[in-house]
Design a protein around this motif. Structure first.
Motif, PDB file in Angstrom:
ATOM      1  N   THR A 187      31.598  -6.774 -22.457  1.00 29.57           N
ATOM      2  CA  THR A 187      30.585  -6.891 -23.498  1.00 29.57           C
ATOM      3  C   THR A 187      29.244  -7.209 -22.842  1.00 29.57           C
ATOM      4  O   THR A 187      29.184  -7.814 -21.782  1.00 29.57           O
ATOM      5  CB  THR A 187      30.929  -8.003 -24.505  1.00 29.57           C
ATOM      6  OG1 THR A 187      31.060  -9.237 -23.806  1.00 29.57           O
ATOM      7  CG2 THR A 187      32.202  -7.703 -25.258  1.00 29.57           C
ATOM      8  N   TYR A 188      28.198  -6.790 -23.502  1.00 36.38           N
ATOM      9  CA  TYR A 188      26.856  -7.050 -23.009  1.00 36.38           C
ATOM     10  C   TYR A 188      26.095  -7.785 -24.093  1.00 36.38           C
ATOM     11  O   TYR A 188      26.082  -7.378 -25.248  1.00 36.38           O
ATOM     12  CB  TYR A 188      26.151  -5.746 -22.631  1.00 36.38           C
ATOM     13  CG  TYR A 188      26.885  -5.033 -21.532  1.00 36.38           C
ATOM     14  CD1 TYR A 188      26.719  -5.424 -20.216  1.00 36.38           C
ATOM     15  CD2 TYR A 188      27.780  -4.009 -21.806  1.00 36.38           C
ATOM     16  CE1 TYR A 188      27.414  -4.804 -19.195  1.00 36.38           C
ATOM     17  CE2 TYR A 188      28.478  -3.390 -20.792  1.00 36.38           C
ATOM     18  CZ  TYR A 188      28.287  -3.786 -19.494  1.00 36.38           C
ATOM     19  OH  TYR A 188      28.984  -3.179 -18.490  1.00 36.38           O
ATOM     20  N   GLN A 189      25.482  -8.879 -23.724  1.00 36.30           N
ATOM     21  CA  GLN A 189      24.754  -9.710 -24.679  1.00 36.30           C
ATOM     22  C   GLN A 189      23.325  -9.215 -24.799  1.00 36.30           C
ATOM     23  O   GLN A 189      22.618  -9.081 -23.802  1.00 36.30           O
ATOM     24  CB  GLN A 189      24.761 -11.165 -24.215  1.00 36.30           C
ATOM     25  CG  GLN A 189      24.159 -12.117 -25.197  1.00 36.30           C
ATOM     26  CD  GLN A 189      24.924 -12.167 -26.506  1.00 36.30           C
ATOM     27  OE1 GLN A 189      26.133 -12.177 -26.514  1.00 36.30           O
ATOM     28  NE2 GLN A 189      24.203 -12.171 -27.596  1.00 36.30           N
ATOM     29  N   THR A 190      22.912  -8.952 -26.023  1.00 35.26           N
ATOM     30  CA  THR A 190      21.555  -8.529 -26.289  1.00 35.26           C
ATOM     31  C   THR A 190      20.848  -9.619 -27.077  1.00 35.26           C
ATOM     32  O   THR A 190      21.410 -10.159 -28.024  1.00 35.26           O
ATOM     33  CB  THR A 190      21.545  -7.220 -27.103  1.00 35.26           C
ATOM     34  OG1 THR A 190      22.209  -6.212 -26.359  1.00 35.26           O
ATOM     35  CG2 THR A 190      20.134  -6.775 -27.395  1.00 35.26           C
TER      36      THR A 190
END
Length: 133
Positions: free
Chosen positions: A34-37
């Protein structure tokens, strides 16, 4: 909405050699990547100091402070500036994508009636996993 620019922000100090490889826990290995934005909004009518021009307040100075703060934060949280390879995080200081955009829509209007199509333009896509230096 006008996309002003994108830049890869790297840590202000290099990660020490003995910390450049972080093994993921068994729990982390089973989770999908997952990538945190994070999207920050600033009202262009906000004035932090009445003696400064608006460009000094919302322009280069504020953006430079955000970039500098992010760079210093990445030094302390060095895995965030790395890349996942298999079961390890390669803490290689590659950095994170910083995107700046501007619009003439008042912040209060956007918050009252959010336009998710505009918000989606601010959220990084696959470039996050491998940003261009």
């Amino acid at each position: 909405m006008e996309l002003v620019g994108e830049e890869v922000i790297k840590p202000s100090s290099p990660t020490p050699n003995h910390l450049q490889s972080l093994h993921l826990s068994l729990f982390d290995q089973f989770l999908p990547p997952t990538y945190q934005t994070v999207v920050l909004f600033y009202d262009k009518e906000s004035e932090f100091d009445q003696t400064k021009s608006k460009e000094d307040i919302i322009g280069t100075t504020l953006v430079q402070r955000l970039k500098s703060s992010l760079s210093h934060t990445l030094t302390r949280f060095y895995p965030l500036a790395g890349r996942i390879h298999g079961v390890t995080v390669d803490c290689n200081d590659e950095g994170v994508l910083f995107t700046e955009a501007r619009t003439d829509v008042p912040l209060s209007d956007f918050l009252d009636n959010p336009r998710y199509d505009l918000l989606q333009q601010l959220i990084a896509s696959s470039k996050v996993s491998d940003p261009e230096p």
